[in-house]
Design an enzyme around this catalytic site. Structure first.
Site, PDB file in Angstrom:
ATOM      1  N   ARG A 104       0.805  -1.229   0.000  1.00  0.00           N
ATOM      2  CA  ARG A 104       0.000   0.000   0.000  1.00  0.00           C
ATOM      3  C   ARG A 104       0.828   1.265   0.000  1.00  0.00           C
ATOM      4  NH1 ARG A 104      -2.998  -3.571   2.097  1.00  0.00           N
ATOM      5  NH2 ARG A 104      -1.044  -4.199   3.010  1.00  0.00           N
ATOM      6  N   THR A 105       1.722   1.353   0.989  1.00  0.00           N
ATOM      7  CA  THR A 105       2.456   2.605   1.173  1.00  0.00           C
ATOM      8  C   THR A 105       3.367   2.860  -0.023  1.00  0.00           C
ATOM      9  OG1 THR A 105       2.381   2.124   3.522  1.00  0.00           O
ATOM     10  CG2 THR A 105       3.887   3.855   2.844  1.00  0.00           C
ATOM     11  N   LYS A 144      27.964  -4.981  -1.557  1.00  0.00           N
ATOM     12  CA  LYS A 144      29.431  -4.880  -1.647  1.00  0.00           C
ATOM     13  C   LYS A 144      30.032  -4.360  -0.348  1.00  0.00           C
ATOM     14  CE  LYS A 144      29.308  -3.512  -6.520  1.00  0.00           C
ATOM     15  NZ  LYS A 144      29.553  -2.346  -7.374  1.00  0.00           N
ATOM     16  N   ARG A 189      11.462   3.506   3.933  1.00  0.00           N
ATOM     17  CA  ARG A 189      10.911   2.537   4.889  1.00  0.00           C
ATOM     18  C   ARG A 189      12.004   1.534   5.206  1.00  0.00           C
ATOM     19  NH1 ARG A 189       5.424  -1.023   4.903  1.00  0.00           N
ATOM     20  NH2 ARG A 189       4.614   1.029   5.413  1.00  0.00           N
ATOM     21  N   HIS A 242       5.088   5.882  11.748  1.00  0.00           N
ATOM     22  CA  HIS A 242       4.642   5.813  10.360  1.00  0.00           C
ATOM     23  C   HIS A 242       3.676   6.991  10.184  1.00  0.00           C
ATOM     24  CE1 HIS A 242       3.355   4.436   6.569  1.00  0.00           C
ATOM     25  NE2 HIS A 242       2.937   3.220   6.851  1.00  0.00           N
TER      26      HIS A 242
HETATM   27  C1  NCD Z   1       1.371  -0.985   8.511  1.00  0.00           C
HETATM   28  C2  NCD Z   1       2.887  -0.869   8.619  1.00  0.00           C
HETATM   29  O1  NCD Z   1       3.619  -1.177   7.692  1.00  0.00           O
HETATM   30  O2  NCD Z   1       3.292  -0.464   9.687  1.00  0.00           O
HETATM   31  N1  NCD Z   1       0.898  -1.117   7.216  1.00  0.00           N
HETATM   32  C3  NCD Z   1       0.834  -0.044   6.371  1.00  0.00           C
HETATM   33  O3  NCD Z   1       1.753   0.725   6.213  1.00  0.00           O
HETATM   34  N2  NCD Z   1      -0.323   0.176   5.729  1.00  0.00           N
HETATM   35  C4  NCD Z   1       0.817  -1.966   9.456  1.00  0.00           C
HETATM   36  C5  NCD Z   1       1.298  -3.383   9.436  1.00  0.00           C
HETATM   37  O4  NCD Z   1       2.236  -3.741   8.742  1.00  0.00           O
HETATM   38  O5  NCD Z   1       0.699  -4.172  10.175  1.00  0.00           O
END
Ligand code: NCD
Length: 369
Positions: free
Chosen positions: A98-99, A127, A148, A181
């Site tokens: 999703r993100t 490397k 991320r 997040h």
């Molecule tokens: C969440 C995350 O990655 O923290 N998901 C997301 O970004 N939509 C929640 C999860 O992974 O459970």
């Protein structure tokens, strides 16, 4: 001919920034004061504590406008010209659907060129390059870096180094280990607001967070964001082993925000307005079989949803497991699929703000067929 040897981001650096150990001991809001650009706009967005109510108003009014006209060619054409001269790198070394996709669509909708690094085995990390060096390489090539990582400190260190070295590349935290997040919190708050007037201080609202709260970055980020509103009470429903940590409750105490902890979901069904469901975050640490069994007490059923207030709102950041059965999706109180779409729009609004294009009046002045 004189060749300009100034490297990307300039070699100026910032001598006012504390040393890394000093910086780490600061509160998030204090760190945020080093993460602004020359006009006071957030340059690295890492923590919900960087957000003010004024910024929320600004972001959400743009998001609302995008929501209304997203389907029009006029809006999409206009947006697609705004950042054509900018590059965006998506550095996602922790899994994401999703993100990742919504940031990719958001950046492309604004005309940006988008590149991705997802598999560290295919980058120079293989490397022996440090992760920080990889990120500095991407910073040299990009105007925006969306990150991320499993280890939350990587994003914090990168934003610190950018500030220290005077690198202008912007960073957005798309999930820093179990820490935060913040864009997920923004989209969830926007989604909640679309069904409940939660900002109106005439009503008292209770927002329940259910499940693995200890290891959930989305719960932490949303709770920090909601702490801007004193009339919202936070209800943390979890088994003791997975209850919310002191860092968050200390923050709520400091801000005089009402909250309580409970181990019973059943007892809160009629009491709360928002139910924020959470899957077990077992990628971060060992989870015993006993705890997995106990977690079943924090699963929602259609029968439990029937007992909620008619106006209640069910949220889940997704991905889900058995804590949120698919049968609940069609209930009028289920808002998590709407939230996915809102995520794209909120992220467009955030990128617009960070690049100085957040004047909603300009958008409103456009004519749509
Ligand atoms: C969440 C995350 O990655 O923290 N998901 C997301 O970004 N939509 C929640 C999860 O992974 O459970």
């Amino acid at each position: 001919m004189k060749i300009n040897l100034t490297v990307h981001g300039g070699a100026m650096g910032n001598n006012n920034i504390p040393t890394w150990p000093e910086y780490q001991s600061l509160k998030e809001k204090e760190k945020g004061s080093f993460l602004l650009d020359d006009s006071g706009v957030i340059n690295s967005f890492l923590y919900s504590q960087q957000v003010s109510t004024e910024l929320l108003d600004k972001l959400f009014s743009v998001t609302q406008h995008l929501q209304q006209f997203w389907h029009t060619k006029e809006l999409r054409k206009y947006l697609s010209t705004l950042l054509v001269n900018k590059n965006c790198s998506l550095y996602f070394t922790q899994c994401s659907t999703r993100t990742f996709t919504s940031f990719s669509f958001a950046a492309k909708a604004l005309g940006m060129s988008v590149e991705e690094v997802r598999d560290p085995e295919l980058s120079a990390l293989y490397k022996g390059e440090s992760e920080l060096d990889t990120v500095l390489v991407l910073a040299s090539l990009s105007d925006l870096l969306v990150m991320r990582t499993m280890d939350g400190k990587v994003i914090e260190r990168a934003s610190y180094e950018f500030a220290k070295r005077g690198i202008k590349t912007k960073i957005i935290n798309a999930g820093s280990g179990p820490d935060q997040h913040p864009t997920q919190a923004l989209l969830e708050l926007f989604t909640i607001l679309s069904s409940l007037d939660i900002f109106s201080s005439e009503n008292q609202y209770k927002v329940a967070f259910i499940g693995d709260l200890k290891r959930s970055r989305t719960v932490r980020s949303l709770s920090y964001l909601l702490a801007l509103y004193p009339h919202i009470e936070h209800v943390f429903i979890a088994p003791d082993e997975l209850q919310i940590g002191d860092d968050l409750t200390n923050y709520l105490d400091e801000k005089n925000i009402k909250y309580f902890k409970s181990s019973s979901l059943e007892s809160q069904l009629l009491n709360c307005d928002v139910f924020y469901m959470m899957r077990m975050q077992d990628e971060y640490s060992e989870t015993s079989e006993e705890l997995r069994n106990m977690y079943k007490k924090y699963f929602l059923t259609t029968e439990m949803v029937d007992r909620m207030k008619d106006s209640a709102c069910i949220i889940h950041p997704l991905p889900r497991r058995s804590e949120l059965p698919i049968e609940i999706d069609c209930d009028r109180r289920a808002k998590y699929w709407k939230a996915v779409k809102n995520g794209l729009l909120v992220r467009v609004a955030l990128i617009l703000y960070m690049f100085g294009y957040d004047d909603v009046n300009k958008l409103k002045a456009m004519t749509y067929e």
